[in-house]
Write a protein that holds these residues in place. Structure first.
Motif, PDB file in Angstrom:
ATOM      1  N   GLU A  74       0.869  -1.185   0.000  1.00 55.04           N
ATOM      2  CA  GLU A  74       0.000   0.000   0.000  1.00 55.04           C
ATOM      3  C   GLU A  74       0.902   1.230   0.000  1.00 55.04           C
ATOM      4  O   GLU A  74       1.641   1.452   0.952  1.00 55.04           O
ATOM      5  CB  GLU A  74      -0.930   0.030   1.202  1.00 55.04           C
ATOM      6  N   THR A  75       0.839   2.019  -1.041  1.00 58.63           N
ATOM      7  CA  THR A  75       1.644   3.237  -1.096  1.00 58.63           C
ATOM      8  C   THR A  75       1.003   4.331  -0.252  1.00 58.63           C
ATOM      9  O   THR A  75      -0.156   4.230   0.180  1.00 58.63           O
ATOM     10  CB  THR A  75       1.783   3.735  -2.538  1.00 58.63           C
ATOM     11  N   TRP A  76       1.759   5.387  -0.032  1.00 60.06           N
ATOM     12  CA  TRP A  76       1.237   6.555   0.688  1.00 60.06           C
ATOM     13  C   TRP A  76      -0.001   7.105  -0.016  1.00 60.06           C
ATOM     14  O   TRP A  76      -1.000   7.430   0.630  1.00 60.06           O
ATOM     15  CB  TRP A  76       2.341   7.589   0.797  1.00 60.06           C
ATOM     16  N   ARG A  77       0.041   7.205  -1.346  1.00 54.94           N
ATOM     17  CA  ARG A  77      -1.112   7.722  -2.088  1.00 54.94           C
ATOM     18  C   ARG A  77      -2.310   6.788  -1.948  1.00 54.94           C
ATOM     19  O   ARG A  77      -3.451   7.254  -1.814  1.00 54.94           O
ATOM     20  CB  ARG A  77      -0.755   7.896  -3.570  1.00 54.94           C
ATOM     21  N   ASP A  78      -2.072   5.490  -1.986  1.00 54.63           N
ATOM     22  CA  ASP A  78      -3.167   4.531  -1.781  1.00 54.63           C
ATOM     23  C   ASP A  78      -3.779   4.705  -0.401  1.00 54.63           C
ATOM     24  O   ASP A  78      -5.003   4.642  -0.230  1.00 54.63           O
ATOM     25  CB  ASP A  78      -2.659   3.095  -1.928  1.00 54.63           C
ATOM     26  N   PHE A  79      -2.915   4.900   0.586  1.00 51.89           N
ATOM     27  CA  PHE A  79      -3.371   5.085   1.963  1.00 51.89           C
ATOM     28  C   PHE A  79      -4.243   6.332   2.085  1.00 51.89           C
ATOM     29  O   PHE A  79      -5.333   6.300   2.682  1.00 51.89           O
ATOM     30  CB  PHE A  79      -2.154   5.186   2.890  1.00 51.89           C
ATOM     31  N   GLN A  80      -3.792   7.437   1.501  1.00 52.15           N
ATOM     32  CA  GLN A  80      -4.594   8.658   1.535  1.00 52.15           C
ATOM     33  C   GLN A  80      -5.968   8.442   0.908  1.00 52.15           C
ATOM     34  O   GLN A  80      -6.994   8.852   1.475  1.00 52.15           O
ATOM     35  CB  GLN A  80      -3.862   9.782   0.782  1.00 52.15           C
ATOM     36  N   THR A  81      -5.992   7.802  -0.228  1.00 49.97           N
ATOM     37  CA  THR A  81      -7.268   7.555  -0.914  1.00 49.97           C
ATOM     38  C   THR A  81      -8.181   6.677  -0.072  1.00 49.97           C
ATOM     39  O   THR A  81      -9.387   6.942   0.038  1.00 49.97           O
ATOM     40  CB  THR A  81      -7.011   6.889  -2.279  1.00 49.97           C
ATOM     41  N   ARG A  82      -7.623   5.630   0.519  1.00 48.33           N
ATOM     42  CA  ARG A  82      -8.425   4.726   1.355  1.00 48.33           C
ATOM     43  C   ARG A  82      -9.065   5.473   2.517  1.00 48.33           C
ATOM     44  O   ARG A  82     -10.268   5.312   2.805  1.00 48.33           O
ATOM     45  CB  ARG A  82      -7.542   3.590   1.868  1.00 48.33           C
ATOM     46  N   VAL A  83      -8.276   6.274   3.203  1.00 44.60           N
ATOM     47  CA  VAL A  83      -8.778   7.001   4.380  1.00 44.60           C
ATOM     48  C   VAL A  83      -9.859   7.997   3.994  1.00 44.60           C
ATOM     49  O   VAL A  83     -10.923   8.062   4.639  1.00 44.60           O
ATOM     50  CB  VAL A  83      -7.616   7.713   5.096  1.00 44.60           C
ATOM     51  N   LEU A  84      -9.616   8.786   2.965  1.00 41.36           N
ATOM     52  CA  LEU A  84     -10.577   9.823   2.592  1.00 41.36           C
ATOM     53  C   LEU A  84     -11.859   9.230   2.033  1.00 41.36           C
ATOM     54  O   LEU A  84     -12.944   9.795   2.227  1.00 41.36           O
ATOM     55  CB  LEU A  84      -9.935  10.788   1.597  1.00 41.36           C
ATOM     56  N   THR A  85     -11.767   8.091   1.371  1.00 44.88           N
ATOM     57  CA  THR A  85     -12.984   7.412   0.913  1.00 44.88           C
ATOM     58  C   THR A  85     -13.812   6.974   2.108  1.00 44.88           C
ATOM     59  O   THR A  85     -15.037   7.171   2.140  1.00 44.88           O
ATOM     60  CB  THR A  85     -12.616   6.193   0.045  1.00 44.88           C
ATOM     61  N   ALA A  86     -13.170   6.397   3.121  1.00 44.55           N
ATOM     62  CA  ALA A  86     -13.882   5.982   4.327  1.00 44.55           C
ATOM     63  C   ALA A  86     -14.497   7.180   5.042  1.00 44.55           C
ATOM     64  O   ALA A  86     -15.630   7.112   5.550  1.00 44.55           O
ATOM     65  CB  ALA A  86     -12.927   5.243   5.265  1.00 44.55           C
ATOM     66  N   PHE A  87     -13.762   8.283   5.079  1.00 46.16           N
ATOM     67  CA  PHE A  87     -14.246   9.496   5.758  1.00 46.16           C
ATOM     68  C   PHE A  87     -15.517  10.022   5.089  1.00 46.16           C
ATOM     69  O   PHE A  87     -16.520  10.318   5.765  1.00 46.16           O
ATOM     70  CB  PHE A  87     -13.141  10.550   5.729  1.00 46.16           C
ATOM     71  N   GLU A  88     -15.506  10.121   3.772  1.00 44.61           N
ATOM     72  CA  GLU A  88     -16.681  10.642   3.070  1.00 44.61           C
ATOM     73  C   GLU A  88     -17.852   9.661   3.127  1.00 44.61           C
ATOM     74  O   GLU A  88     -19.009  10.078   3.263  1.00 44.61           O
ATOM     75  CB  GLU A  88     -16.322  10.964   1.619  1.00 44.61           C
ATOM     76  N   GLU A  89     -17.578   8.376   3.064  1.00 39.26           N
ATOM     77  CA  GLU A  89     -18.653   7.383   3.176  1.00 39.26           C
ATOM     78  C   GLU A  89     -19.278   7.425   4.564  1.00 39.26           C
ATOM     79  O   GLU A  89     -20.499   7.273   4.709  1.00 39.26           O
ATOM     80  CB  GLU A  89     -18.114   5.989   2.871  1.00 39.26           C
ATOM     81  N   MET A  90     -18.471   7.635   5.594  1.00 41.38           N
ATOM     82  CA  MET A  90     -18.980   7.750   6.951  1.00 41.38           C
ATOM     83  C   MET A  90     -19.879   8.963   7.098  1.00 41.38           C
ATOM     84  O   MET A  90     -20.957   8.896   7.703  1.00 41.38           O
ATOM     85  CB  MET A  90     -17.804   7.812   7.926  1.00 41.38           C
ATOM     86  N   ILE A  91     -19.474  10.104   6.534  1.00 42.99           N
ATOM     87  CA  ILE A  91     -20.292  11.312   6.614  1.00 42.99           C
ATOM     88  C   ILE A  91     -21.613  11.123   5.878  1.00 42.99           C
ATOM     89  O   ILE A  91     -22.675  11.543   6.349  1.00 42.99           O
ATOM     90  CB  ILE A  91     -19.511  12.528   6.063  1.00 42.99           C
ATOM     91  N   GLU A  92     -21.560  10.473   4.740  1.00 46.62           N
ATOM     92  CA  GLU A  92     -22.798  10.215   3.995  1.00 46.62           C
ATOM     93  C   GLU A  92     -23.743   9.339   4.814  1.00 46.62           C
ATOM     94  O   GLU A  92     -24.944   9.598   4.875  1.00 46.62           O
ATOM     95  CB  GLU A  92     -22.473   9.538   2.670  1.00 46.62           C
ATOM     96  N   TYR A  93     -23.198   8.333   5.486  1.00 44.45           N
ATOM     97  CA  TYR A  93     -24.023   7.464   6.316  1.00 44.45           C
ATOM     98  C   TYR A  93     -24.601   8.226   7.505  1.00 44.45           C
ATOM     99  O   TYR A  93     -25.765   8.061   7.866  1.00 44.45           O
ATOM    100  CB  TYR A  93     -23.197   6.281   6.810  1.00 44.45           C
ATOM    101  N   ALA A  94     -23.792   9.068   8.131  1.00 48.04           N
ATOM    102  CA  ALA A  94     -24.219   9.778   9.331  1.00 48.04           C
ATOM    103  C   ALA A  94     -25.390  10.704   9.063  1.00 48.04           C
ATOM    104  O   ALA A  94     -26.217  10.957   9.955  1.00 48.04           O
ATOM    105  CB  ALA A  94     -23.049  10.573   9.903  1.00 48.04           C
TER     106      ALA A  94
END
Length: 229
Positions: free
Chosen positions: A136-156
């Protein structure tokens, strides 16, 4: 505006066979945070990565909170990066735990020595110059985290949320909100305390960083509870 509480997990068990479990101090940090939050907010939802230390931090918070909290929804996107892999790519000999323990024991402060090596290992990983060496590269890690963050906000859907996560994901979210470069982001990661609270305000498409790395609840209870590893 609704709130997201990004909580770094309690102190893990550095140097133990299972690092991922909370130390006794980590459990106490979580309970202190729960007592502090009980007077301020009751989250409508709780998210966390699938690491043991994330789950146990929520359990400790719930114990301190004193009343029923929502069950934690597992979102692996909030997991920390694979620090074992990152360190072993920088110091291949440390893939053997016994060798690492022996090397660190030679220093007056083994934890500080590990932290210095860890910082260099993370900066090597994030540089992008060695991407082929990491799953997992740094860029992959950033994408993974921000995708989870936005999906969480949408769910909330406008509700307050608590997220039990790690320093890396918190730093990446702050980078996203503040527009800072990678070097400063890695610097943020180095100072995030265990069970500190980073608060994000959100409404529709707006996201704003309100508080970063607040651990006043620990200082008020017992300054000795403040840890960074």
């Amino acid at each position: 505006m609704a709130k997201v509480y990004l909580v770094r997990h309690g102190q893990a068990s550095f140097g133990k066979e299972n690092y991922d479990q909370l130390s006794p101090r980590g459990w106490e940090q979580g309970r202190v945070l729960g007592r502090w939050m009980a007077d301020k907010d009751e989250p409508a939802a709780i998210f966390g990565g699938d690491l043991q230390r994330h789950r146990e931090t929520v359990e400790a918070i719930a114990a301190g909170f004193g009343s029923q909290l929502p069950d934690m929804q597992v979102a692996p996107g909030f997991n920390e990066f694979d620090h074992v892999s990152v360190v072993s790519r920088y110091r291949p000999e440390w893939s053997d735990r016994e060798v690492m323990a022996r090397d660190l024991a030679a220093f007056p402060k083994p934890a500080a020595a590990f932290q210095q090596a860890f910082v260099k290992a993370v900066r090597r990983w994030a540089s992008g110059d060695y991407d082929t060496e990491y799953s997992e590269t740094w860029r992959d890690f950033q994408t993974r985290v921000l995708t989870a963050f936005e999906e969480m906000i949408e769910y909330a859907d406008g509700g307050d949320v608590l997220v039990s996560t790690s320093g890396g994901p918190i730093a990446v979210v702050c980078q996203y909100l503040l527009g800072i470069n990678d070097e400063r982001t890695l610097g943020l990661n180095e100072v995030i305390a265990n069970t500190s609270v980073t608060r994000v305000l959100y409404s529709a498409g707006r996201r704003s960083l309100s508080v970063f790395n607040n651990y006043s609840h620990l200082e008020a209870e017992d300054p000795a509870l403040v840890t960074f590893r």
